[in-house]
Design a protein around this motif. Structure first.
Motif, mmCIF file in Angstrom:
data_model
loop_
_atom_site.group_PDB
_atom_site.id
_atom_site.type_symbol
_atom_site.label_atom_id
_atom_site.label_comp_id
_atom_site.label_asym_id
_atom_site.label_seq_id
_atom_site.Cartn_x
_atom_site.Cartn_y
_atom_site.Cartn_z
ATOM 1 N N GLU A 30 -58.805 78.368 8.070
ATOM 2 C CA GLU A 30 -58.209 77.855 9.315
ATOM 3 C C GLU A 30 -56.913 78.601 9.642
ATOM 4 N N ALA A 31 -56.101 78.843 8.578
ATOM 5 C CA ALA A 31 -54.861 79.589 8.824
ATOM 6 C C ALA A 31 -55.169 81.002 9.323
ATOM 7 N N GLN A 32 -56.159 81.642 8.669
ATOM 8 C CA GLN A 32 -56.528 82.989 9.100
ATOM 9 C C GLN A 32 -57.093 82.967 10.518
ATOM 10 N N ARG A 33 -57.892 81.923 10.804
ATOM 11 C CA ARG A 33 -58.453 81.824 12.152
ATOM 12 C C ARG A 33 -57.345 81.600 13.178
ATOM 13 N N ALA A 34 -56.383 80.720 12.793
ATOM 14 C CA ALA A 34 -55.266 80.485 13.715
ATOM 15 C C ALA A 34 -54.439 81.757 13.907
ATOM 16 N N GLU A 35 -54.238 82.477 12.769
ATOM 17 C CA GLU A 35 -53.488 83.728 12.878
ATOM 18 C C GLU A 35 -54.238 84.744 13.721
ATOM 19 N N GLU A 36 -55.591 84.815 13.500
ATOM 20 C CA GLU A 36 -56.373 85.737 14.324
ATOM 21 C C GLU A 36 -56.319 85.338 15.801
ATOM 22 N N ASP A 37 -56.404 83.991 16.040
ATOM 23 C CA ASP A 37 -56.307 83.548 17.446
ATOM 24 C C ASP A 37 -54.953 83.903 18.046
ATOM 25 N N ALA A 38 -53.891 83.709 17.209
ATOM 26 C CA ALA A 38 -52.555 84.072 17.711
ATOM 27 C C ALA A 38 -52.454 85.571 17.949
ATOM 28 N N ASN A 39 -53.005 86.355 16.999
ATOM 29 C CA ASN A 39 -52.981 87.810 17.171
ATOM 30 C C ASN A 39 -53.762 88.227 18.415
ATOM 31 N N ILE A 40 -54.938 87.602 18.542
ATOM 32 C CA ILE A 40 -55.764 87.933 19.726
ATOM 33 C C ILE A 40 -55.029 87.545 21.008
ATOM 34 N N SER A 41 -54.396 86.334 20.970
ATOM 35 C CA SER A 41 -53.661 85.900 22.163
ATOM 36 C C SER A 41 -52.503 86.833 22.460
ATOM 37 N N THR A 42 -51.777 87.255 21.390
ATOM 38 C CA THR A 42 -50.646 88.159 21.583
ATOM 39 C C THR A 42 -51.100 89.507 22.132
ATOM 40 N N VAL A 43 -52.155 90.041 21.511
ATOM 41 C CA VAL A 43 -52.664 91.335 21.976
ATOM 42 C C VAL A 43 -53.192 91.231 23.401
ATOM 43 N N SER A 44 -53.905 90.116 23.663
ATOM 44 C CA SER A 44 -54.430 89.941 25.028
ATOM 45 C C SER A 44 -53.290 89.852 26.032
ATOM 46 N N GLN A 45 -52.227 89.105 25.657
ATOM 47 C CA GLN A 45 -51.089 88.990 26.562
ATOM 48 C C GLN A 45 -50.396 90.335 26.744
ATOM 49 N N ALA A 46 -50.274 91.074 25.594
ATOM 50 C CA ALA A 46 -49.644 92.399 25.700
ATOM 51 C C ALA A 46 -50.464 93.325 26.596
ATOM 52 N N LEU A 47 -51.779 93.300 26.453
ATOM 53 C CA LEU A 47 -52.630 94.117 27.324
ATOM 54 C C LEU A 47 -52.511 93.687 28.781
#
Length: 323
Positions: free
Chosen positions: A203-220
Motif C-alpha cells: 500500500e505504501a509503495q502503491r501510494a508512493e507510486e500514485d504520488a509519483n505518478i501524480s507529481t510527474v503528471s502534474q509536472a508534464l
C-alpha cells in the motif's frame, strides 16, 4: 546257438531268483507277524496266576464228558500282574505284613527290653525325621511364599513401569501436540504479520507510486502549459493540482507573459541586443526544464523521457514560429 541257450538259462535263473526273493520276503513277513502275536500271547499268559486245562469226550448226540483242571502257571510274572491288576492298598498291606514279620523276628532274637529300646530309638529317629521333614516343608512353604511375593512384586513393578511408560508416552505425545500447535500458531501469527507487513509495504509503495505518478503528471501538465504559453497558443485547462504544483504553474505563466509582453511596453534596447527576447525565452525554457527535471530525477525519471513527452505534446503546434 550255445550262447542263445545260455541267455535263455540266465533269463530263467533271474526269473526264479526274483520269485525266490519274493517268496522269502513274504515268508519273513508272515513269520514276523506270527512271532509278534506269539510274544504278545506269552506276555498275556505271564499275567495269569493259573492255567485251565479242558478235556471233553463225546458220549452221544447231545452229551459230552468234560474234565476241567486248573494248574499253577509256571511262567507267572507277579510284577506284571500287580502292575496291571494290583492296587495301592494291597501293596501297603503286603509291606505292613512284611514289616510285622521282621519285627516279630527281631523281638524273638533281641528280647523284650532290648527290642523296646530299639523301638524307642526308632521312634525318636522317626520323630526327628518327621520334625526335619516338617521344618523342611515349612522352609519350602516360606521360600515358596517369598518367591510368590517377589514374583508378584516383580509383576507389579513391571505393570507400574509399563503404565508409567505409557503415561510418559502419552504426556510426551500431548506435549509434542501442544508444541506443534504453538508452533503452528506462531507460524500463523508470523505469516499474518508478514502478510500485513507486505500489504502495508504494497500500500505504501502503491501510494508512493500514485504520488509519483501524480507529481510527474502534474509536472508534464505544467510543462505542456508553459510550452503552449511560450508558443503563444491558448493553454489548455489544467486540472486542480497540489499547491506546490500550482505555484510552479503560476511561475511558468508569469515567465511566459513576460516573454510575450509587447516591445513598446519595454525599455528600448540597443542594437546589439535585438535578440534579447529570444535569449530570454530560451533562458525561461531552460529554467523551466531544470525545474521540471528536478522532480523528475527525484521520481527516477530521465530527462530523455521528459523531452520525448514534451516533443509529443508539442507536435500539433509545429506550424507555430519557434522563438
Amino acid at each position: 546257438m550255445h550262447r542263445f541257450a545260455c541267455q535263455v538259462s540266465l533269463r530263467d535263473f533271474c526269473r526264479e531268483s526274483r520269485v525266490f526273493m519274493a517268496a522269502s520276503k513274504i515268508q519273513a513277513h508272515v513269520r514276523g507277524m506270527l512271532t509278534r502275536n506269539y510274544v504278545a500271547r506269552l506276555a498275556e499268559e505271564a499275567e495269569w496266576p493259573l492255567k485251565g486245562w479242558f478235556e471233553y469226550t463225546g458220549m452221544g448226540r447231545d452229551c459230552v464228558q468234560l474234565n476241567v483242571k486248573f494248574l499253577l502257571n509256571p511262567s507267572f510274572d507277579a510284577f506284571r500282574h500287580f502292575r496291571k491288576y494290583g492296587k495301592q492298598q494291597t501293596l501297603l498291606q503286603r509291606l505292613q505284613e512284611m514289616q510285622a514279620e521282621i519285627d516279630s523276628c527281631l523281638r524273638m532274637y533281641l528280647g523284650p527290653a532290648e527290642y523296646a529300646a530299639m523301638e524307642a530309638r526308632k521312634a525318636a529317629g522317626s520323630a526327628a525325621q518327621r520334625a526335619k521333614a516338617e521344618a523342611e516343608r515349612e522352609q519350602e512353604e516360606v521360600n515358596a511364599m517369598a518367591a510368590a511375593d517377589q514374583e508378584s512384586f516383580a509383576i507389579e513393578k513391571t505393570a507400574n513401569d509399563r503404565q508409567a511408560a505409557v503415561r510418559r508416552e502419552e504426556e510426551e505425545k500431548l506435549r509434542a501436540e501442544e508444541e506443534e500447535r504453538l508452533r503452528a500458531e506462531e507460524e500463523e501469527r508470523l505469516r499474518a504479520e508478514e502478510e500485513e507487513r507486505l500489504r502495508a509495504e504494497a500500500e505504501a509503495q502503491r501510494a508512493e507510486e500514485d504520488a509519483n505518478i501524480s507529481t510527474v503528471s502534474q509536472a508534464l501538465a505544467n510543462f505542456t502549459y508553459a510550452a503552449q504559453a511560450l508558443l503563444g497558443e491558448e493553454p489548455a485547462p489544467v486540472e486542480e493540482v497540489e499547491p506546490a504544483a500550482q505555484q510552479e504553474a503560476a511561475v511558468s505563466r508569469e515567465a511566459a507573459e513576460e516573454v510575450q509582453r509587447p516591445a513598446e511596453d519595454q525599455e528600448p534596447a540597443p542594437a546589439e541586443k535585438v535578440e534579447e527576447p529570444a535569449a530570454q525565452q530560451e533562458a525561461a525554457a531552460s529554467r523551466y526544464a531544470e525545474e521540471v527535471q528536478r522532480p523528475a530525477e527525484d521520481q527516477a525519471l530521465t530527462l530523455h523521457s521528459i523531452h520525448e513527452v514534451a516533443r509529443k505534446l508539442l507536435a500539433p503546434s509545429s506550424k507555430a514560429k519557434s522563438p
